[in-house]
Motif scaffolding. Structure first.
Motif, mmCIF file in Angstrom:
data_model
loop_
_atom_site.group_PDB
_atom_site.id
_atom_site.type_symbol
_atom_site.label_atom_id
_atom_site.label_comp_id
_atom_site.label_asym_id
_atom_site.label_seq_id
_atom_site.Cartn_x
_atom_site.Cartn_y
_atom_site.Cartn_z
ATOM 1 N N ARG A 46 -1.466 -9.701 8.829
ATOM 2 C CA ARG A 46 -2.890 -10.016 8.969
ATOM 3 C C ARG A 46 -3.464 -10.573 7.667
ATOM 4 N N GLU A 47 -4.619 -11.241 7.800
ATOM 5 C CA GLU A 47 -5.295 -11.808 6.638
ATOM 6 C C GLU A 47 -5.869 -10.704 5.764
ATOM 7 N N ARG A 48 -5.828 -10.933 4.435
ATOM 8 C CA ARG A 48 -6.336 -9.914 3.525
ATOM 9 C C ARG A 48 -7.819 -9.617 3.775
ATOM 10 N N ALA A 49 -8.609 -10.675 3.928
ATOM 11 C CA ALA A 49 -10.064 -10.490 4.043
ATOM 12 C C ALA A 49 -10.405 -9.648 5.270
ATOM 13 N N GLU A 50 -9.761 -9.990 6.361
ATOM 14 C CA GLU A 50 -10.070 -9.298 7.620
ATOM 15 C C GLU A 50 -9.591 -7.840 7.552
ATOM 16 N N ALA A 51 -8.379 -7.650 7.027
ATOM 17 C CA ALA A 51 -7.831 -6.292 6.927
ATOM 18 C C ALA A 51 -8.661 -5.449 5.953
ATOM 19 N N THR A 52 -9.107 -6.078 4.872
ATOM 20 C CA THR A 52 -9.914 -5.351 3.894
ATOM 21 C C THR A 52 -11.210 -4.860 4.524
ATOM 22 N N LYS A 53 -11.806 -5.730 5.342
ATOM 23 C CA LYS A 53 -13.059 -5.364 5.993
ATOM 24 C C LYS A 53 -12.863 -4.115 6.860
ATOM 25 N N GLU A 54 -11.758 -4.123 7.601
ATOM 26 C CA GLU A 54 -11.502 -2.970 8.460
ATOM 27 C C GLU A 54 -11.203 -1.726 7.621
ATOM 28 N N ALA A 55 -10.378 -1.914 6.587
ATOM 29 C CA ALA A 55 -10.015 -0.780 5.722
ATOM 30 C C ALA A 55 -11.264 -0.165 5.108
ATOM 31 N N GLU A 56 -12.172 -1.013 4.653
ATOM 32 C CA GLU A 56 -13.379 -0.487 4.013
ATOM 33 C C GLU A 56 -14.264 0.251 5.023
ATOM 34 N N ALA A 57 -14.300 -0.260 6.244
ATOM 35 C CA ALA A 57 -15.086 0.427 7.273
ATOM 36 C C ALA A 57 -14.517 1.824 7.538
ATOM 37 N N PHE A 58 -13.171 1.902 7.634
ATOM 38 C CA PHE A 58 -12.534 3.206 7.854
ATOM 39 C C PHE A 58 -12.765 4.133 6.657
ATOM 40 N N LEU A 59 -12.625 3.572 5.459
ATOM 41 C CA LEU A 59 -12.825 4.388 4.251
ATOM 42 C C LEU A 59 -14.244 4.944 4.217
ATOM 43 N N ASP A 60 -15.182 4.107 4.613
ATOM 44 C CA ASP A 60 -16.569 4.542 4.636
ATOM 45 C C ASP A 60 -16.725 5.704 5.608
ATOM 46 N N VAL A 92 -14.593 7.951 6.413
ATOM 47 C CA VAL A 92 -14.062 9.225 5.907
ATOM 48 C C VAL A 92 -14.670 9.563 4.543
ATOM 49 N N GLY A 93 -15.713 8.809 4.157
ATOM 50 C CA GLY A 93 -16.452 9.136 2.931
ATOM 51 C C GLY A 93 -15.734 8.797 1.638
ATOM 52 N N LEU A 94 -14.850 7.806 1.664
ATOM 53 C CA LEU A 94 -14.077 7.507 0.458
ATOM 54 C C LEU A 94 -14.180 6.048 0.022
ATOM 55 N N LEU A 95 -15.199 5.350 0.503
ATOM 56 C CA LEU A 95 -15.299 3.937 0.158
ATOM 57 C C LEU A 95 -15.391 3.730 -1.357
ATOM 58 N N ASP A 96 -16.088 4.648 -2.036
ATOM 59 C CA ASP A 96 -16.238 4.496 -3.495
ATOM 60 C C ASP A 96 -14.941 4.779 -4.245
ATOM 61 N N ARG A 97 -13.907 5.263 -3.555
ATOM 62 C CA ARG A 97 -12.630 5.531 -4.235
ATOM 63 C C ARG A 97 -11.579 4.473 -3.929
ATOM 64 N N GLY A 155 -7.161 16.741 -0.441
ATOM 65 C CA GLY A 155 -7.903 16.422 0.772
ATOM 66 C C GLY A 155 -8.259 14.946 0.847
ATOM 67 N N GLN A 156 -8.608 14.377 -0.308
ATOM 68 C CA GLN A 156 -8.925 12.944 -0.341
ATOM 69 C C GLN A 156 -7.686 12.111 -0.046
ATOM 70 N N LYS A 157 -6.547 12.515 -0.626
ATOM 71 C CA LYS A 157 -5.295 11.775 -0.382
ATOM 72 C C LYS A 157 -4.965 11.790 1.105
ATOM 73 N N GLN A 158 -5.147 12.966 1.714
ATOM 74 C CA GLN A 158 -4.791 13.056 3.124
ATOM 75 C C GLN A 158 -5.726 12.202 3.980
ATOM 76 N N ARG A 159 -6.997 12.116 3.579
ATOM 77 C CA ARG A 159 -7.914 11.248 4.336
ATOM 78 C C ARG A 159 -7.511 9.777 4.181
ATOM 79 N N VAL A 160 -7.069 9.422 2.974
ATOM 80 C CA VAL A 160 -6.592 8.046 2.777
ATOM 81 C C VAL A 160 -5.359 7.795 3.655
ATOM 82 N N ALA A 161 -4.464 8.776 3.705
ATOM 83 C CA ALA A 161 -3.244 8.627 4.513
ATOM 84 C C ALA A 161 -3.611 8.416 5.983
ATOM 85 N N ILE A 162 -4.657 9.099 6.421
ATOM 86 C CA ILE A 162 -5.096 8.931 7.816
ATOM 87 C C ILE A 162 -5.628 7.510 8.025
#
Lengths: 224, 258
Positions: free
Chosen positions: B114-128, B130-135, B146-153
């Motif tokens: 997949r394209e980086r831009a599109e995948a990044t958008k989705e990744a950031e939405a998911f990170l947001d 789980v409350g980890l967008l700033d990380r 706990g944060q690592k496990q949320r990232v793994a999810i």
């Protein structure tokens, strides 16, 4: 002090010392480069599941480790010449022997770096749908390289420090040149050995210290 | 929900290590949007079951179907199968040399192309979520368990899998971090994610499960909706297992009597 400077200004003394540095660096660099290439291959053989390969590589490593470098140098310099009439250039023999030694050490580093990788790293990579090749390329190799760097740097400085041995097979490396200068200048100036060896110490420091700094820099950079 | 098609269908699964049978003749189905929680004593084969489903273990008999397609019979391209199965491990296993965002993007970009831009958008939405967008630019070692496990999810979610497998994902976390991870999984359940969860957190199992599957010694002993299972387990083995999690107030009463 003036007399000290005159030692280096006399004849081609300084130029000869620099030639010694060049030979030391050339032989070390060539040996490290070849050792890294062959070491990677032998290291991969070491972790193969074939018992015969494991035994053979293990034997190679142990044999090289128990053998003094000097013995190896003599063996490869004099034996082929005396017995089979094969004459190799002293510098070629030096690079060959150092590579033989470096390959063994490097292979063991590679083996260590790969076997210390948690199995879960590979599994996590597989779990997100990467092919085996992609797992190696993006996950295993980058981490292995980071683990290898300190060992490779260490091996490089050890090689530089071991090069004085090659003067026994009459390669005019740095220490040999220094010794010749001391022998001649020493007749006129009894501080000659102090200044010449002191200068050589300084030259070795100049060769090894930047390499150590580079290693420290990489370790710090990759700490994150 | 009752008529939904099975996303995952396992029939007659056998898993052996040499002579030791770890899973014997196990069958189960997970339907779309269903959350199955597998519980059971240590060594009962529940983690092995998950590992068989995405091909980290070979199986010695039976069949596994993903969306009606066997992933056992014929020549399976596991890397393609695994893109449809998100798996989260007990020990998080983030890639230590990559930032959080790079960890998440590796699968979508390299495995799925997949394209980086599109995948990044989705990744950031998911990170947001789980409350980890700033990380996102942190490295794994800078995060708590706990944060690592949320990232793994999130890393698994970003592959947009058909089903998520959770293998005791809170087992190596400090108690105060368990909650934040379980809340993420509860959120996924609410959104209708199909999941197969192995856990020792009984209260969580009860809250999240549509069905509890109790395993012992490599086979399913009983399976039932959580309320029924936890109140009236049918088998002795299930009752004994659940008793482990009960504490009686014996000592307190004795002290009062003194």
């Amino acid at each position: 002090m003036e007399s000290a400077i005159s030692i280096f200004l006399e004849g081609r003394n300084l130029a000869r010392l620099m030639e010694g540095v060049w030979i030391t660096l050339k032989i070390s660099a060539a040996s490290v480069l070849l050792s890294v290439v062959f070491g990677l291959l032998v290291g991969l053989l070491m972790i193969s599941r074939k018992p015969a390969l494991q035994a053979a590589t293990r034997f190679y490593l142990e044999a090289i480790r128990v053998m003094p470098i000097l013995v190896l140098l003599y063996m490869f310099y004099y034996l082929p010449d005396k017995n089979w009439g094969l004459h190799f250039e002293a510098q070629t023999v030096a690079i060959g022997v150092f590579t033989l030694w470096g390959t063994a050490e490097m292979a063991d580093l590679v083996r260590g770096a790969l076997t210390s990788m948690p199995a879960h790293q590979r599994e996590s990579g597989r779990a997100i749908g990467l092919t085996e090749g992609q797992v190696n390329r993006y996950i295993i190799i980058p981490q292995a390289v980071r683990r290898l760097i300190p060992g490779v740097i260490n091996l490089t400085t050890r090689m530089i420090k071991t090069t004085p041995f090659i003067y026994f097979i009459s390669v005019p490396e740095l220490l040999k040149v220094g010794q010749q200068i001391v022998e001649i200048s020493g007749m006129k100036n009894n501080m000659a050995s102090f200044w010449v060896y002191g200068f050589i110490f300084f030259l070795y420091f100049l060769m090894c210290y930047p390499i150590s700094c580079f290693s420290a820099y990489l370790e710090k950079k990759w700490q994150n | 929900m009752a008529v939904a098609r099975p996303v995952l269908k396992i029939t007659g699964l056998h898993k052996r290590y040499d002579q030791l049978e770890v899973i014997g003749n196990l069958s189960l189905e997970v339907r779309k949007g269903e959350v199955l929680v597998v519980i059971g004593p240590s060594g009962c084969g529940k983690s092995t079951l998950l590992r068989c489903i995405n091909g980290l273990e070979t199986i010695q008999g039976g069949d596994i179907e993903l969306n009606g397609q066997s992933i056992i019979v014929g020549h399976t391209r596991w890397n393609l199968v695994r893109q449809q199965i998100g798996m989260v491990f007990q020990s998080y296993d983030l890639f230590p040399h990559m930032t959080v965002l790079e960890n998440i993007l590796l699968g979508p970009m390299k495995a799925q192309g997949r394209e980086r831009a599109e995948a990044t958008k989705e990744a950031e939405a998911f990170l947001d979520r789980v409350g980890l967008l700033d990380r996102k630019d942190s490295f794994p070692r800078q995060l708590s368990g706990g944060q690592k496990q949320r990232v793994a999810i999130v890393r698994a979610l970003c592959m947009n899998p058909e089903i998520m497998l959770f293998d005791e994902v809170t087992a190596s976390l400090d108690p105060e971090m368990v909650r934040e991870v379980l809340d993420v999984i509860l959120g996924l359940a609410e959104q209708g994610m199909t999941m197969l969860i192995v856990t020792h957190e009984m209260a969580f199992a009860r809250a999240v499960a549509d069905k509890i599957v109790f395993m012992d010694q490599g086979s399913i002993v009983e399976s039932a909706p959580p309320d029924i299972f936890f109140q009236n387990p049918v088998s002795d083995r299930a009752r004994k297992f659940l008793n482990i999690f009960q504490f009686e107030g014996v000592k307190k009463e004795e002290r009062h009597n003194d």
